[in-house]
Design a protein around this motif. Structure first.
Motif, short mmCIF file in Angstrom:
data_model
loop_
_atom_site.label_atom_id
_atom_site.label_comp_id
_atom_site.label_asym_id
_atom_site.label_seq_id
_atom_site.Cartn_x
_atom_site.Cartn_y
_atom_site.Cartn_z
N LYS A 287 0.80 -1.23 0.00
CA LYS A 287 0.00 0.00 0.00
C LYS A 287 0.83 1.28 0.00
O LYS A 287 0.43 2.28 -0.59
N GLU A 288 1.95 1.29 0.71
CA GLU A 288 2.69 2.54 0.90
C GLU A 288 3.21 3.09 -0.43
O GLU A 288 3.61 2.35 -1.31
N ASN A 289 3.18 4.42 -0.55
CA ASN A 289 3.71 5.11 -1.73
C ASN A 289 5.24 5.01 -1.69
O ASN A 289 5.94 5.89 -1.20
N ALA A 290 5.76 3.90 -2.20
CA ALA A 290 7.19 3.59 -2.15
C ALA A 290 7.43 2.43 -3.09
O ALA A 290 6.50 1.89 -3.69
N ASP B 108 13.77 9.29 -0.47
CA ASP B 108 13.64 10.21 0.66
C ASP B 108 12.95 9.55 1.85
O ASP B 108 12.51 10.22 2.77
N LEU B 109 12.85 8.22 1.85
CA LEU B 109 12.19 7.48 2.93
C LEU B 109 13.01 6.24 3.24
O LEU B 109 13.06 5.31 2.44
N PRO B 110 13.65 6.17 4.42
CA PRO B 110 14.48 5.00 4.74
C PRO B 110 13.67 3.70 4.75
O PRO B 110 12.46 3.70 4.98
N GLU B 111 14.38 2.61 4.55
CA GLU B 111 13.74 1.31 4.49
C GLU B 111 12.99 0.95 5.76
O GLU B 111 13.48 1.14 6.88
N GLY C 186 -2.57 -9.00 2.81
CA GLY C 186 -1.59 -7.95 3.04
C GLY C 186 -1.59 -7.41 4.45
O GLY C 186 -0.88 -6.43 4.75
N ARG C 187 -2.34 -8.03 5.36
CA ARG C 187 -2.44 -7.53 6.74
C ARG C 187 -1.07 -7.53 7.41
O ARG C 187 -0.29 -8.47 7.30
N LEU C 188 -0.77 -6.43 8.13
CA LEU C 188 0.49 -6.31 8.85
C LEU C 188 0.49 -7.23 10.07
O LEU C 188 -0.41 -7.17 10.90
N ILE C 189 1.53 -8.07 10.15
CA ILE C 189 1.69 -8.93 11.32
C ILE C 189 2.65 -8.29 12.31
O ILE C 189 2.38 -8.25 13.52
N ALA C 190 3.78 -7.78 11.82
CA ALA C 190 4.76 -7.16 12.72
C ALA C 190 5.68 -6.25 11.92
O ALA C 190 6.04 -6.56 10.78
N THR C 191 6.07 -5.13 12.55
CA THR C 191 7.12 -4.28 12.00
C THR C 191 8.45 -4.82 12.51
O THR C 191 8.67 -4.92 13.71
N LEU C 192 9.32 -5.18 11.60
CA LEU C 192 10.59 -5.80 11.96
C LEU C 192 11.68 -4.77 12.20
O LEU C 192 12.39 -4.81 13.20
N GLU C 193 11.84 -3.85 11.27
CA GLU C 193 12.86 -2.81 11.38
C GLU C 193 12.33 -1.53 10.75
O GLU C 193 11.55 -1.57 9.79
N LYS C 194 12.75 -0.41 11.31
CA LYS C 194 12.42 0.89 10.74
C LYS C 194 13.71 1.68 10.67
O LYS C 194 14.32 1.99 11.70
N GLY C 195 14.15 1.99 9.46
CA GLY C 195 15.43 2.64 9.28
C GLY C 195 15.55 3.95 10.01
O GLY C 195 14.64 4.79 9.99
N ASP C 196 16.69 4.14 10.67
CA ASP C 196 16.96 5.35 11.45
C ASP C 196 18.15 6.07 10.82
O ASP C 196 19.26 5.53 10.77
N ILE C 197 17.93 7.29 10.32
CA ILE C 197 19.01 8.04 9.67
C ILE C 197 19.33 9.32 10.46
O ILE C 197 19.85 10.28 9.90
#
Length: 759
Positions: free
Chosen positions: A430-433, A454-457, A467-478
């Motif tokens: 879904k995300e615009n990426a 312009d949007l980290p991984e 497509g239901r979200l089960i878990a967020t594994l990592e969110k890039g930190d810059i």
């Protein structure tokens, strides 16, 4: 006189000015090392275990990388292995220190019930035990006989002729004296052998294929093509005084390729069953025969010389009668890299096939008996990209596509599921990426890594049903990267040559950018028709994002330039019409779109100075660079061409015949930098690796010869022992990059060249 005085002043510039230039160049060269360890939790695409119970991935951590293992059910995360212990084991194996957070591999597979890992370092496959870690190279696997760009066998190297066992294990087949032999397993009594093989028309053991029922054998009979050898001199071999000579099998456009003819044999009596080639004349490529599950027929892929037709041909095992199971017949070219086929049920009655016949790459369900389309599975003004899975039982396909979502960048990949009949199209992302998905083996879950420039991984685990979200594994930190001065490149879109087609690119500005100043523009070009090249994902240091391009552009921009990258017409991943611009038109390279794009950018940003435009690129980008100066001298003023395929007649057969066709014709001459060298007006620097095995380095020297004969001024840098990278990598002594920076500072900014000899 005035020009001579100016040159004298330049060469006698004060040490202060030269040192200033040197310091700025050193600052740019150091940027990658300073920045690439400042991100956190940016994950690469996941790798699933075969049982689907776990997956693992690499992510950025302080100072480097770490590998993470995830339990797909509990979502619990842990280190994939003891990195410190593995680093020590690798150091013992190599005799060199290894940093635990900078291990020399970016992916691995678990082995032996997760008691070991297997990875590749350089060109060696390595196995490391995880308990009491020990790393050791694995023995090399048997290798097939090399083929020059896939079309001419290297007959200097023996074929892999190990006996191929029959399905029941009683018999084995191999080739002796160029003939097919069937004998009892284990080197037993010979049952029969063919009699018509010869060195000039031999049976190829590497194509032997037993029917599932053991009643027939299929293989190729081969008439060798022309074994063109490119000869190179190693002028300064490491540790030696005298030069050495090396040779490489290197077919070029127009050369005769191996002619392969499928042949069938009845195992019971050795009767040969010939296959008429009327449906696959003049082949450029034939795949080895593959048996259908029922053993009644074989299939093989056919690509006609000149890339104007692609087919799947099926052959009846008993009679040798052939029919076209599916055919692609464009007016221009078949894009070989985008061909996909799948035999439903492995019987050939239905085939899932990708085609551009309606102007966009889509999925079709084809009747394998007649070749007629049963259903166009996907349709619309967008293209199918990757096919992750075809489920014959559920009659369902999982795939990625670009250009589906209105208003988004048409190169972003989204992922979908669809039924064979074209119904129940479900968008999973879904995300615009742009998204990279890795599905579990049972297709019930997937790991999605999505980002933009312009949007980290972000890495997430999803349910594949909806497509239901089960878990967020990592969110890039810059955070640290941003604090160090990083700013993402600007995504910019403008109309192309036709005034209607959107052309997409990136703009990278100096970190100390001042909108009140005027900056020369430099285009980083790679306009090969085999892909699109402007990065779409975030991480600016590599992975799957093409991010190294962004990093290199930033290093150059910091010297006082605006650096851009553009995908013009003729590149891939848009419509067929967009791509067709390249057909027999390699001198075009999308330049009308690129120039229009830069003019639109300058109209928006007054700091962009289009009176000083430079360009650089390697390989196809090297050809693009030279042609920019030859064919558009009013716009491009200076260029650095690395390892260019400057004359398509001199380059590898497959890439060039794909876009310019066969036989060699005027279109090859129209794009030749050798033929048109006399048109040079701007400043040119040529860089070539002496041992380039991708593009014949003589291609560069022929340009040099033509430039000299037409009395043109240019610069030449030859890297002794250099390969296709031709000094473009920064390495411990980034000599070519220093020259690169010097060249553009001198030619576009009029600044003195740093005196490296006094350092």
């Amino acid at each position: 006189m005035r020009a001579a005085l100016a040159l004298a002043l330049l060469l006698t510039a004060t040490p202060v000015v030269a040192q200033t230039v040197a310091e700025r160049i050193d600052r740019s060269l150091a940027l990658r090392e300073q920045w690439q360890w400042l991100t956190r939790d940016i994950a690469s695409p996941a790798q699933w275990d075969g049982d689907g119970r776990h997956f693992h991935y690499r992510k950025t951590v302080t100072g480097g990388f770490a590998f993470v293992d995830v339990d797909a059910t509990t979502k619990a995360k842990r280190a994939a292995f003891d990195a410190t212990a593995i680093a020590a084991a690798l150091a013992t194996m190599t005799g060199k220190p290894v940093d635990p957070v900078r291990l020399p591999f970016d992916r691995f597979d678990y082995a032996d019930a997760r008691a070991a890992i297997v990875t590749t370092i350089g060109d060696r496959k390595i196995r490391c035990t995880l308990t009491a870690p020990v790393c050791a190279p694995l023995p090399p696997e048997p290798e097939a006989r090399p083929r020059g760009f896939g079309v001419v066998r290297d007959l200097r190297v023996p074929a892999d002729n190990h006996p191929r066992r029959s399905p029941d294990g009683k018999w084995e087949a191999l080739v002796i004296d160029d003939n097919l032999v069937v004998r009892a397993a284990g080197g037993g009594k010979e049952a029969w052998r063919s009699q018509d093989g010869s060195p000039a028309d031999f049976y190829d053991p590497e194509t032997i294929a037993w029917a599932p029922d053991g009643q027939h054998i299929a293989l190729h009979r081969v008439r060798p093509g022309f074994a063109r050898m490119v000869t190179r001199v190693v002028a300064a071999p490491e540790g030696k005084v005298q030069p050495e000579v090396v040779q490489q099998l290197y077919p070029k456009p127009g050369d005769a390729v191996d002619q392969e003819q499928p042949v069938l044999f009845a195992v019971a009596d050795g009767k040969r069953i010939d296959v008429a080639n009327a449906l696959f004349p003049n082949p450029y490529y034939l795949s080895a025969p593959t048996w259908r599950k029922d053993g009644k027929s074989i299939r093989f892929d056919y690509l006609r010389r000149g890339f104007g037709q692609a087919r799947i041909v099926a052959v009846d095992a008993d009679t040798g009668a052939a029919h076209v199971a599916v055919s692609e017949d464009p007016k221009t070219f078949v894009f070989r890299d985008a061909i996909y086929s799948h035999d439903v049920g492995d019987l050939g009655r239905e085939i899932v096939w990708t085609s551009e016949r309606d102007g966009w790459r889509h999925l079709y369900l084809v009747d394998g008996a007649t070749g007629r389309v049963k259903t166009q599975i996907t349709k619309g003004k967008w293209i199918v990209r990757d096919i992750a899975k075809v489920d014959d039982t559920k009659r369902r396909i999982w795939f990625s596509a670009s250009g589906v979502v209105p208003g988004e960048d048409p190169y972003y990949k989204h992922w979908f599921r669809v039924d064979f009949d074209g119904r129940h199209l479900v968008r999973l992302t879904k995300e615009n990426a742009t998204h990279e998905l890795r599905f579990s083996p049972d297709m019930t879950r997937y790991v999605d890594v999505y980002s933009r420039t312009d949007l980290p991984e972000t890495s997430e685990l999803h349910d594949a049903a909806d497509g239901r979200l089960i878990a967020t594994l990592e969110k890039g930190d810059i955070t640290a990267l941003t604090a160090a001065g990083f700013r993402p490149p600007e995504r910019f879109t403008a109309k192309g040559r036709d005034g209607t087609t959107d052309i997409h690119g990136l703009i990278v500005r100096p970190r100390d950018f001042d909108p009140a100043r005027h900056y020369p523009v430099i285009e980083n070009i790679y306009a090969g028709p085999h892909d699109s090249f402007v990065p779409k994902a975030f991480w600016p240091f590599g992975y799957f994002s093409g991010g190294d391009k962004v990093m290199g552009m930033q290093q150059l921009a910091d010297l006082g330039f605006v650096v851009v990258m553009i995908d013009g017409m003729g590149t891939a991943n848009r419509s067929k019409a967009f791509h067709d611009v390249a057909w027999k038109n390699m001198d075009d390279m999308g330049f009308p779109d690129r120039i229009a794009w830069m003019k639109a950018a300058a109209a928006k940003d007054a700091s962009i100075d289009l009176t000083r435009v430079g360009i650089y690129g390697g390989s196809a980008g090297g050809q693009n660079t030279l042609n920019a100066l030859l064919f558009h001298p009013d716009f491009y003023k200076a260029g650095i061409a690395y390892a260019g395929c400057f004359d398509n007649r001199m380059d590898k057969i497959d890439w060039n015949e794909q876009w310019l066709g066969w036989p060699v014709d005027q279109s090859y001459l129209d794009a030749s930098g050798v033929v048109h060298a006399g048109k040079l007006q701007g400043k040119l620097m040529l860089v070539v690796g002496e041992q380039d095995s991708n593009v014949d380095p003589a291609s560069t020297m022929q340009v040099v010869d033509a430039l000299i004969k037409t009395d043109k001024q240019f610069e030449l840098l030859v890297i002794p022992g250099g390969e296709h990278t031709a000094g473009r990598t920064t390495g411990p002594v980034p000599y070519a990059m220093r020259r690169h920076y010097d060249f553009f500072l001198r030619t576009l900014r009029g600044e003195g060249v740093a005196d490296w000899n006094t350092r």
